[in-house]
Design a protein around this motif. Structure first.
Motif, PDB file in Angstrom:
ATOM      1  N   GLN A 196       0.850  -1.192   0.000  1.00  0.00           N
ATOM      2  CA  GLN A 196       0.000   0.000   0.000  1.00  0.00           C
ATOM      3  C   GLN A 196       0.881   1.236   0.000  1.00  0.00           C
ATOM      4  N   LEU A 197       0.293   2.353  -0.418  1.00  0.00           N
ATOM      5  CA  LEU A 197       1.027   3.617  -0.368  1.00  0.00           C
ATOM      6  C   LEU A 197       1.264   3.986   1.081  1.00  0.00           C
ATOM      7  N   ALA A 198       2.441   4.511   1.355  1.00  0.00           N
ATOM      8  CA  ALA A 198       2.742   4.998   2.698  1.00  0.00           C
ATOM      9  C   ALA A 198       1.981   6.302   2.906  1.00  0.00           C
ATOM     10  N   PRO A 199       1.472   6.529   4.118  1.00  0.00           N
ATOM     11  CA  PRO A 199       0.757   7.786   4.374  1.00  0.00           C
ATOM     12  C   PRO A 199       1.663   8.982   4.082  1.00  0.00           C
ATOM     13  N   ASP A 200       1.136   9.951   3.373  1.00  0.00           N
ATOM     14  CA  ASP A 200       1.862  11.185   3.040  1.00  0.00           C
ATOM     15  C   ASP A 200       3.176  10.934   2.310  1.00  0.00           C
ATOM     16  N   ALA A 201       3.279   9.809   1.613  1.00  0.00           N
ATOM     17  CA  ALA A 201       4.531   9.423   0.965  1.00  0.00           C
ATOM     18  C   ALA A 201       5.023  10.441  -0.049  1.00  0.00           C
ATOM     19  N   LEU A 202       4.114  11.043  -0.787  1.00  0.00           N
ATOM     20  CA  LEU A 202       4.522  11.919  -1.881  1.00  0.00           C
ATOM     21  C   LEU A 202       4.429  13.401  -1.528  1.00  0.00           C
ATOM     22  N   VAL A 203       4.166  13.699  -0.265  1.00  0.00           N
ATOM     23  CA  VAL A 203       4.026  15.094   0.155  1.00  0.00           C
ATOM     24  C   VAL A 203       5.312  15.876  -0.096  1.00  0.00           C
ATOM     25  N   ALA A 204       6.451  15.310   0.276  1.00  0.00           N
ATOM     26  CA  ALA A 204       7.728  16.023   0.111  1.00  0.00           C
ATOM     27  C   ALA A 204       7.999  16.340  -1.361  1.00  0.00           C
ATOM     28  N   ALA A 205       7.716  15.379  -2.241  1.00  0.00           N
ATOM     29  CA  ALA A 205       7.924  15.612  -3.677  1.00  0.00           C
ATOM     30  C   ALA A 205       6.972  16.684  -4.189  1.00  0.00           C
ATOM     31  N   GLY A 206       5.720  16.625  -3.764  1.00  0.00           N
ATOM     32  CA  GLY A 206       4.738  17.631  -4.182  1.00  0.00           C
ATOM     33  C   GLY A 206       5.103  19.024  -3.696  1.00  0.00           C
ATOM     34  N   GLU A 207       5.591  19.115  -2.462  1.00  0.00           N
ATOM     35  CA  GLU A 207       6.001  20.422  -1.934  1.00  0.00           C
ATOM     36  C   GLU A 207       7.194  20.970  -2.711  1.00  0.00           C
ATOM     37  N   TRP A 208       8.162  20.106  -3.025  1.00  0.00           N
ATOM     38  CA  TRP A 208       9.331  20.552  -3.782  1.00  0.00           C
ATOM     39  C   TRP A 208       8.910  21.042  -5.169  1.00  0.00           C
ATOM     40  N   ILE A 209       8.055  20.289  -5.836  1.00  0.00           N
ATOM     41  CA  ILE A 209       7.572  20.684  -7.164  1.00  0.00           C
ATOM     42  C   ILE A 209       6.812  22.006  -7.062  1.00  0.00           C
ATOM     43  N   GLY A 210       6.001  22.155  -6.036  1.00  0.00           N
ATOM     44  CA  GLY A 210       5.257  23.396  -5.843  1.00  0.00           C
ATOM     45  C   GLY A 210       6.176  24.597  -5.662  1.00  0.00           C
ATOM     46  N   ARG A 211       7.274  24.410  -4.916  1.00  0.00           N
ATOM     47  CA  ARG A 211       8.223  25.515  -4.722  1.00  0.00           C
ATOM     48  C   ARG A 211       8.902  25.890  -6.025  1.00  0.00           C
ATOM     49  N   GLN A 212       9.080  24.946  -6.935  1.00  0.00           N
ATOM     50  CA  GLN A 212       9.716  25.244  -8.223  1.00  0.00           C
ATOM     51  C   GLN A 212       8.721  25.901  -9.172  1.00  0.00           C
ATOM     52  N   ARG A 213       7.458  25.535  -9.038  1.00  0.00           N
ATOM     53  CA  ARG A 213       6.427  26.035  -9.939  1.00  0.00           C
ATOM     54  C   ARG A 213       6.083  27.500  -9.666  1.00  0.00           C
ATOM     55  N   LEU A 214       6.058  27.897  -8.412  1.00  0.00           N
ATOM     56  CA  LEU A 214       5.627  29.241  -8.050  1.00  0.00           C
ATOM     57  C   LEU A 214       6.471  30.346  -8.702  1.00  0.00           C
ATOM     58  N   PRO A 215       7.810  30.307  -8.627  1.00  0.00           N
ATOM     59  CA  PRO A 215       8.588  31.358  -9.301  1.00  0.00           C
ATOM     60  C   PRO A 215       8.371  31.379 -10.817  1.00  0.00           C
ATOM     61  N   ALA A 216       8.231  30.212 -11.423  1.00  0.00           N
ATOM     62  CA  ALA A 216       8.000  30.156 -12.875  1.00  0.00           C
ATOM     63  C   ALA A 216       6.651  30.778 -13.220  1.00  0.00           C
ATOM     64  N   GLU A 217       5.631  30.506 -12.413  1.00  0.00           N
ATOM     65  CA  GLU A 217       4.314  31.090 -12.666  1.00  0.00           C
ATOM     66  C   GLU A 217       4.360  32.606 -12.515  1.00  0.00           C
ATOM     67  N   ARG A 218       5.105  33.094 -11.552  1.00  0.00           N
ATOM     68  CA  ARG A 218       5.230  34.547 -11.375  1.00  0.00           C
ATOM     69  C   ARG A 218       5.890  35.190 -12.583  1.00  0.00           C
ATOM     70  N   ARG A 219       6.933  34.543 -13.118  1.00  0.00           N
ATOM     71  CA  ARG A 219       7.591  35.086 -14.312  1.00  0.00           C
ATOM     72  C   ARG A 219       6.631  35.105 -15.491  1.00  0.00           C
ATOM     73  N   LEU A 220       5.846  34.049 -15.645  1.00  0.00           N
ATOM     74  CA  LEU A 220       4.875  34.006 -16.743  1.00  0.00           C
ATOM     75  C   LEU A 220       3.791  35.063 -16.559  1.00  0.00           C
ATOM     76  N   ASP A 221       3.370  35.295 -15.314  1.00  0.00           N
ATOM     77  CA  ASP A 221       2.381  36.345 -15.047  1.00  0.00           C
ATOM     78  C   ASP A 221       2.936  37.710 -15.443  1.00  0.00           C
ATOM     79  N   ARG A 222       4.190  37.978 -15.090  1.00  0.00           N
ATOM     80  CA  ARG A 222       4.811  39.262 -15.456  1.00  0.00           C
ATOM     81  C   ARG A 222       4.927  39.398 -16.968  1.00  0.00           C
ATOM     82  N   LEU A 223       5.284  38.298 -17.643  1.00  0.00           N
ATOM     83  CA  LEU A 223       5.370  38.325 -19.102  1.00  0.00           C
ATOM     84  C   LEU A 223       4.002  38.612 -19.697  1.00  0.00           C
TER      85      LEU A 223
END
Length: 112
Positions: free
Chosen positions: A73-100
């Motif tokens: 079975q999936l471990a509880p909260d197993a992918l939380v760390a990966a999702g948080e890391w991806i989210g931190r990378q996505r936010l600056p890119a989205e801000r740059r696209l918003d400014r563009l």
């Protein structure tokens, strides 16, 4: 071979394989036996177990054995760390696209 010291490195290494990602996708629906997880793949049972060991070593899945059946079975909260890391990378890119987008919209306004 490169040694992965960080848990996130180990997790992404485990998820880099399409077979293991397919197994995780199956386990999102609920626990499954090793034989159930093996059904869609054209590989030996030892190869399936090896994939599951990589996932378990990465902390993505857990397993337990009852009699002759090993259930995974999936471990509880197993992918939380990966999702948080991806989210931190996505936010600056989205801000740059918003400014563009704002810059392009301003240029359109000036031309009209």
């Amino acid at each position: 071979m490169v040694k992965y010291s960080e848990p996130l490195d180990t997790m992404f290494r485990a998820l880099a394989d399409s077979t293991r990602r397919a197994m995780v996708e199956h386990l999102v629906r609920g626990p499954a036996s090793v034989s159930e997880l093996a059904q869609p793949f054209d590989m030996s049972m030892p190869a399936v177990v090896q994939h599951l060991t990589v996932l378990e070593d990465a902390g993505i899945v857990t397993s337990h054995k009852t009699g002759r059946v090993r259930t995974v079975q999936l471990a509880p909260d197993a992918l939380v760390a990966a999702g948080e890391w991806i989210g931190r990378q996505r936010l600056p890119a989205e801000r740059r696209l918003d400014r563009l987008g704002e810059l392009l919209a301003a240029d359109d306004t000036e031309e009209n």
